[in-house]
Design an enzyme around this catalytic site. Structure first.
Site, PDB file in Angstrom:
ATOM      1  N   ARG A 109       0.849  -1.199   0.000  1.00 60.10           N
ATOM      2  CA  ARG A 109       0.000   0.000   0.000  1.00 60.10           C
ATOM      3  C   ARG A 109       0.881   1.245   0.000  1.00 60.10           C
ATOM      4  NH1 ARG A 109      -5.372  -0.088   3.366  1.00 60.10           N
ATOM      5  NH2 ARG A 109      -6.125   0.790   1.402  1.00 60.10           N
ATOM      6  N   GLN A 153      -0.784   2.241  -6.215  1.00 62.44           N
ATOM      7  CA  GLN A 153      -2.225   2.448  -6.103  1.00 62.44           C
ATOM      8  C   GLN A 153      -2.984   1.954  -7.330  1.00 62.44           C
ATOM      9  OE1 GLN A 153      -2.796   6.596  -5.199  1.00 62.44           O
ATOM     10  NE2 GLN A 153      -2.456   6.310  -3.011  1.00 62.44           N
ATOM     11  N   ASP A 186      -3.784  -1.777  -6.937  1.00 56.82           N
ATOM     12  CA  ASP A 186      -4.408  -2.190  -5.679  1.00 56.82           C
ATOM     13  C   ASP A 186      -5.820  -2.705  -5.921  1.00 56.82           C
ATOM     14  OD1 ASP A 186      -5.331  -2.534  -3.125  1.00 56.82           O
ATOM     15  OD2 ASP A 186      -4.826  -0.523  -2.420  1.00 56.82           O
ATOM     16  N   SER A 190      -8.494  -2.364  -3.016  1.00 54.82           N
ATOM     17  CA  SER A 190      -9.160  -1.067  -2.927  1.00 54.82           C
ATOM     18  C   SER A 190     -10.187  -0.884  -4.042  1.00 54.82           C
ATOM     19  CB  SER A 190      -8.124   0.067  -2.995  1.00 54.82           C
ATOM     20  OG  SER A 190      -7.331   0.084  -1.824  1.00 54.82           O
ATOM     21  N   TYR A 248      -3.840  -0.473   7.621  1.00 55.54           N
ATOM     22  CA  TYR A 248      -4.867  -1.446   7.938  1.00 55.54           C
ATOM     23  C   TYR A 248      -5.175  -1.420   9.430  1.00 55.54           C
ATOM     24  CZ  TYR A 248      -4.262  -3.622   3.333  1.00 55.54           C
ATOM     25  OH  TYR A 248      -4.206  -3.865   1.991  1.00 55.54           O
TER      26      TYR A 248
END
Length: 389
Positions: free
Chosen positions: A120, A125, A128, A131, A225
Site C-alpha cells: 500500500r 495504487q 491495488d 481497494s 490497515y
C-alpha cells in the site's frame, strides 16, 4: 509469450481478469493474449470485442500451456499443479485460506503474484485490487440496504407532512466504508461512522459523515490497515456501540483484518435492539462476519427485542461480482498495470529489487516467499504430524 484469460468457474463469479481495453494494453507489451470463449460474457464483454481488440478467443484455455495466467478468484489446486514450470500467475489468491493451492503453486515451480499482497504505497495504487473492488462493494451494500429498507433515505418535506431522513451507521472506514458513507450521503441519509483507527475521523468527515469517537485503544497496523482488538477491548467496543446501533435505521459493517477472520462488532442482542424494519448489511459475511448470525448470500430475519417485528440481516456475498462490468474494468486495469512492471518487449523481467514486485510475490522457484503464508503452512504441517489435523 502467451497470456491466458480463463472463464471464471467459481459459482456466482461474473468478473473477468481482462477487458477489451486492457487487451490492447497487454498486446502493446508484446504479449499474445488468449481469452477463453465466454470469459467476459457475464461482465458485458462478448467474444467479438476481445477479437477486435487483438486477442485470440479459444474454445477452452489450456492453462498448462500459457506463460502467464491472469485470473480473478483463487486458482484451485488442480489448476495450479498443472501449470508449467516457470509460469506466472496474477490474481486474487487468498493465501491464508487457500493453503493447498499455495502448496501446489510452489511445487509446480510457478511464480505467483497475489493482488492482496500489493504494497500500500503511492506507486502501487493503480495495482491495488483490494481497494478497487472494495469501492464497488461499498457502493453496492448501500443500494442493497436502500432496497430493503421500508422507508426513504432522504428528507422529504411535503404537503402531507415531513419525512425525516434515514439514519445510517457505518462501522469500518476503509475504502469500502468510505464509499458506503459517500453513497448513503448522496442518497440523502444522515450518516455516522466509527473506526478503531483515529486517523479515519478526518476521512469520514470528508465524505460527509459524523465520526463517532469511542473510549478505546487505537488499533492501526502497518500500511493503514486495522489490527485485531484484544478480547476485552472488543467487548468494550460492542458495549459502547450498542446505543448507536439501536438508533440506526441502517447498519453497514465493513471491518476486516487482512489474513484473519473478520472481527465481531455486533452481537445478535444488539441487532434485536434496533427498530422493526431496520436493515443490517454485513459486508464481511464471507470472512466470518462482523455481525453475529450473518449468513453469506442470505437474508436473515432477526426478531426485535420488543416483539414488534424483525430486523433484516443481509450477509453480502461477492458484492463486486454483482456489478461485474465496472468491477472488471477496475480489476483488469489493476492486473495490466502490475504486469507492466514485469514485461519488457514481450518478455518477463522479474525484478525482485522492486518493492512492488517483491511484495506481491507469493511463490517463486519452488518456495513460498510470503512470510506469513509460509508460517501458516509450517504450522499446518506440524499440526498434521502431531495428529491435531
Amino acid at each position: 509469450m502467451k497470456l491466458g484469460i480463463p472463464r471464471e468457474r467459481r459459482e456466482g463469479e461474473r468478473r473477468v481478469a481482462a477487458t477489451p481495453d486492457t487487451v490492447k494494453q497487454l498486446a502493446g507489451m508484446g504479449l499474445e493474449v488468449l481469452v477463453e470463449a465466454g470469459a467476459g460474457d457475464a461482465a458485458g464483454h462478448p467474444d467479438r470485442d476481445y477479437t477486435e481488440a487483438g486477442a485470440a478467443v479459444v474454445p477452452e484455455l489450456d492453462t498448462s500451456a500459457v506463460d502467464i495466467l491472469a485470473h480473478v478468484r483463487p486458482l484451485d489446486p488442480h489448476t495450479a499443479a498443472a501449470l508449467k514450470t516457470g509460469a506466472v500467475t496474477v490474481g486474487l489468491a487468498s493465501p491464508s485460506s487457500e493453503l493447498p493451492t499455495v502448496q501446489a503453486l510452489a511445487r509446480a515451480g510457478a511464480t505467483s503474484f497475489a493482488l492482496e499482497l500489493v504494497p500500500r504505497i503511492s506507486r502501487a495504487q493503480s495495482m491495488d485490487a483490494l481497494s478497487s473492488q472494495a469501492l464497488v462493494a461499498g457502493y453496492r451494500c448501500v443500494l442493497e440496504a436502500a432496497i430493503r429498507l421500508p422507508r426513504f433515505f432522504p428528507l422529504y418535506m411535503t404537503a402531507a407532512g415531513t419525512v425525516p431522513p434515514a439514519r445510517v451507521l457505518v462501522l469500518g472506514a476503509g475504502v469500502a466504508g468510505l464509499q458506503a458513507i459517500g453513497t448513503a450521503k448522496r442518497l440523502g441519509a444522515r450518516v455516522s461512522a466509527n473506526d478503531i483507527r483515529p486517523a479515519s475521523a478526518d476521512e469520514v468527515a470528508s465524505m460527509g459523515g459524523t465520526f463517532i469517537r469511542l473510549d478505546l485503544e487505537t488499533a492501526e497496523a502497518a500500511g493503514g490497515y486495522a489490527r485485531q482488538l484484544s478480547s476485552d477491548a472488543g467487548t468494550r467496543q460492542r458495549q459502547l456501540l450498542a446505543p448507536h446501533v439501536a438508533e440506526s435505521d441502517v447498519l453497514i459493517t465493513t471491518a476486516a483484518v487482512p489474513g484473519r477472520r473478520a472481527p465481531l462488532l455486533v452481537t445478535r442482542e444488539m441487532v434485536q435492539g434496533m427498530r422493526a424494519g431496520s436493515v443490517v448489511v454485513d459486508l464481511a459475511a464471507e470472512s466470518g462476519g462482523n455481525v453475529e448470525g450473518a449468513v453469506p448470500g442470505e437474508d436473515v430475519a432477526v426478531p426485535t427485542a420488543d416483539g414488534s417485528g424483525h430486523v433484516t440481516l443481509v450477509g453480502l456475498k461477492d458484492p463486486a461480482s454483482t456489478m461485474a462490468f465496472d468491477a472488471s474494468r477496475l480489476y483488469a486495469k489493476n492486473v495490466a498495470n502490475l504486469l507492466a512492471l514485469m514485461v519488457r518487449d514481450g518478455k518477463l523481467v522479474l525484478d525482485f529489487g522492486d518493492e512492488v514486485v517483491a511484495g506481491a510475490c507469493l511463490t517463486h522457484d519452488g518456495q513460498v516467499r510470503h512470510g506469513p503464508t509460509a508460517e501458516l503452512l509450517g504450522e499446518t504441517a506440524r499440526a498434521r504430524q502431531e495428529g491435531v489435523l
